[in-house]
Design a protein around this motif. Structure first.
Motif, PDB file in Angstrom:
ATOM      1  N   ARG A  76       0.834  -1.205   0.000  1.00 25.74           N
ATOM      2  CA  ARG A  76       0.000   0.000   0.000  1.00 25.74           C
ATOM      3  C   ARG A  76       0.876   1.264   0.000  1.00 25.74           C
ATOM      4  O   ARG A  76       0.604   2.222  -0.717  1.00 25.74           O
ATOM      5  CB  ARG A  76      -0.932  -0.006   1.210  1.00 25.74           C
ATOM      6  CG  ARG A  76      -2.112  -0.971   1.068  1.00 25.74           C
ATOM      7  CD  ARG A  76      -3.009  -0.922   2.306  1.00 25.74           C
ATOM      8  NE  ARG A  76      -3.524   0.417   2.539  1.00 25.74           N
ATOM      9  CZ  ARG A  76      -4.562   0.946   1.897  1.00 25.74           C
ATOM     10  NH1 ARG A  76      -5.202   0.242   0.972  1.00 25.74           N
ATOM     11  NH2 ARG A  76      -4.978   2.168   2.168  1.00 25.74           N
ATOM     12  N   VAL A  79       2.487   1.801  -3.522  1.00 27.27           N
ATOM     13  CA  VAL A  79       1.544   2.218  -4.561  1.00 27.27           C
ATOM     14  C   VAL A  79       0.963   3.600  -4.280  1.00 27.27           C
ATOM     15  O   VAL A  79       0.844   4.433  -5.182  1.00 27.27           O
ATOM     16  CB  VAL A  79       0.419   1.173  -4.723  1.00 27.27           C
ATOM     17  CG1 VAL A  79      -0.691   1.697  -5.632  1.00 27.27           C
ATOM     18  CG2 VAL A  79       0.980  -0.132  -5.277  1.00 27.27           C
ATOM     19  N   LEU A  80       0.615   3.855  -3.038  1.00 25.44           N
ATOM     20  CA  LEU A  80      -0.068   5.108  -2.701  1.00 25.44           C
ATOM     21  C   LEU A  80       0.887   6.272  -2.456  1.00 25.44           C
ATOM     22  O   LEU A  80       0.448   7.417  -2.380  1.00 25.44           O
ATOM     23  CB  LEU A  80      -0.958   4.890  -1.468  1.00 25.44           C
ATOM     24  CG  LEU A  80      -2.067   3.833  -1.628  1.00 25.44           C
ATOM     25  CD1 LEU A  80      -2.839   3.666  -0.333  1.00 25.44           C
ATOM     26  CD2 LEU A  80      -3.004   4.179  -2.779  1.00 25.44           C
ATOM     27  N   PRO A 132       3.815   8.131  -4.227  1.00 29.52           N
ATOM     28  CA  PRO A 132       4.566   8.250  -5.487  1.00 29.52           C
ATOM     29  C   PRO A 132       6.072   8.373  -5.299  1.00 29.52           C
ATOM     30  O   PRO A 132       6.837   8.075  -6.223  1.00 29.52           O
ATOM     31  CB  PRO A 132       3.989   9.524  -6.120  1.00 29.52           C
ATOM     32  CG  PRO A 132       2.659   9.715  -5.477  1.00 29.52           C
ATOM     33  CD  PRO A 132       2.811   9.198  -4.070  1.00 29.52           C
ATOM     34  N   PHE A 137      -6.503  -2.975  -1.913  1.00 24.44           N
ATOM     35  CA  PHE A 137      -6.903  -1.581  -2.103  1.00 24.44           C
ATOM     36  C   PHE A 137      -8.419  -1.463  -2.265  1.00 24.44           C
ATOM     37  O   PHE A 137      -9.076  -2.395  -2.731  1.00 24.44           O
ATOM     38  CB  PHE A 137      -6.219  -0.991  -3.347  1.00 24.44           C
ATOM     39  CG  PHE A 137      -4.730  -1.062  -3.325  1.00 24.44           C
ATOM     40  CD1 PHE A 137      -3.983  -0.118  -2.640  1.00 24.44           C
ATOM     41  CD2 PHE A 137      -4.061  -2.079  -3.990  1.00 24.44           C
ATOM     42  CE1 PHE A 137      -2.607  -0.181  -2.613  1.00 24.44           C
ATOM     43  CE2 PHE A 137      -2.686  -2.155  -3.973  1.00 24.44           C
ATOM     44  CZ  PHE A 137      -1.947  -1.205  -3.279  1.00 24.44           C
ATOM     45  N   GLU A 184      -9.162   3.661  -4.392  1.00 25.53           N
ATOM     46  CA  GLU A 184      -7.700   3.683  -4.405  1.00 25.53           C
ATOM     47  C   GLU A 184      -7.151   3.109  -5.705  1.00 25.53           C
ATOM     48  O   GLU A 184      -6.181   3.628  -6.262  1.00 25.53           O
ATOM     49  CB  GLU A 184      -7.156   2.905  -3.206  1.00 25.53           C
ATOM     50  CG  GLU A 184      -7.339   3.631  -1.868  1.00 25.53           C
ATOM     51  CD  GLU A 184      -6.966   2.775  -0.684  1.00 25.53           C
ATOM     52  OE1 GLU A 184      -6.666   3.343   0.381  1.00 25.53           O
ATOM     53  OE2 GLU A 184      -6.993   1.517  -0.803  1.00 25.53           O
ATOM     54  N   SER A 227      -4.889   5.001  -8.509  1.00 28.84           N
ATOM     55  CA  SER A 227      -3.497   4.522  -8.545  1.00 28.84           C
ATOM     56  C   SER A 227      -3.163   3.760  -9.821  1.00 28.84           C
ATOM     57  O   SER A 227      -2.080   3.176  -9.916  1.00 28.84           O
ATOM     58  CB  SER A 227      -3.228   3.610  -7.340  1.00 28.84           C
ATOM     59  OG  SER A 227      -3.482   4.279  -6.131  1.00 28.84           O
ATOM     60  N   ARG A 248       0.091   4.804 -11.364  1.00 31.47           N
ATOM     61  CA  ARG A 248       1.226   4.446 -10.505  1.00 31.47           C
ATOM     62  C   ARG A 248       1.530   2.954 -10.625  1.00 31.47           C
ATOM     63  O   ARG A 248       2.703   2.564 -10.720  1.00 31.47           O
ATOM     64  CB  ARG A 248       0.896   4.818  -9.054  1.00 31.47           C
ATOM     65  CG  ARG A 248       1.879   4.303  -8.011  1.00 31.47           C
ATOM     66  CD  ARG A 248       3.258   4.896  -8.161  1.00 31.47           C
ATOM     67  NE  ARG A 248       4.104   4.508  -7.034  1.00 31.47           N
ATOM     68  CZ  ARG A 248       5.420   4.607  -7.030  1.00 31.47           C
ATOM     69  NH1 ARG A 248       6.064   5.087  -8.088  1.00 31.47           N
ATOM     70  NH2 ARG A 248       6.121   4.248  -5.974  1.00 31.47           N
TER      71      ARG A 248
END
Length: 218
Positions: free
Chosen positions: A142, A145-146, A148, A173, A177, A181, A184
């Motif tokens: 998490r 990914v969340l 950057p 997620f 989310e 994302s 990303r």
């Protein structure tokens, strides 16, 4: 730290019931197969390009799961498509899952419970015994990914790529989310060549499975 295939199995497991989550057709099997191919490549037993895999060293690794996966791959085919390699390993998913579950039990992460139902049939469940490893995996993925600015390790890149390819990310997620994302996750997957190749091959296999189901009227 757990291996990639163990982390995938943990993420696919309902920690309360000890049963595997419902996933798209053969998704977990191909996620585990992809993880093992990546682990064998890391151990310098395989090399790959965008579509094919070569067994460069067929000697045993000394690890029951990896040695099983390596033994499944044909040594008389100098170049094997990634789809074929994934499919061959996925066919032995039952044996692979049993070995991985046994390793997680031995490490104290899971416990094995066997139940009878209908007086004859048996069901084995693996409820979480120590949730520290599972919480660490979820928190780590998490954060990568969340955030950057986070720099993922190679194992994290492989894990995130396989989660995305096999729809396991829905268990880590929220839908909001995931929507926020998507770019990303795509960026992370592009960081590793074998992850891109595995994700592409898994997507093609799953599309073929869906087409067979659709045309068979299932």
């Amino acid at each position: 730290m757990l291996r990639i295939s163990e982390e995938i199995l943990l993420l696919a497991l309902d920690e309360k019931t000890g049963r595997l989550h419902a996933l798209p057709e053969r998704a977990l099997e191909f996620a585990l197969a992809g993880a093992l191919l990546a682990e064998l490549e890391e151990r310098d037993r395989l090399e790959n390009d965008a579509t094919q895999i070569i067994v460069k060293d067929a000697s045993t690794v000394g690890d029951a799961v990896l040695d099983l996966a390596l033994a499944i791959l044909p040594k008389n085919e100098p170049r094997l498509t990634i789809q074929k390699a994934l499919a061959r390993i996925a066919l032995r998913a039952k044996d692979i899952k049993e070995l991985l579950f046994a390793d997680l039990v031995n490490k104290g992460v899971l416990q094995a419970h066997e139940q009878k139902f209908l007086w004859v049939l048996r069901e084995r469940r693996y409820p979480v015994k120590d949730d520290r490893e599972e919480r660490e995996v979820r928190a780590r993925i998490r954060d990568i990914v969340l955030n950057p600015a986070a720099v993922p390790a190679r194992q994290d890149i492989v894990l995130i790529g396989l989660m995305d390819a096999c729809d396991l990310d829905a268990f880590v997620f929220t839908p909001a989310e995931l929507d926020g994302s998507a770019a990303r996750i795509k960026q992370i997957c592009a960081m590793d060549f074998i992850v891109q190749a595995l994700a592409r091959a898994i997507g093609e296999i799953q599309q073929a499975i869906l087409e067979v189901i659709a045309y068979s009227g299932m």
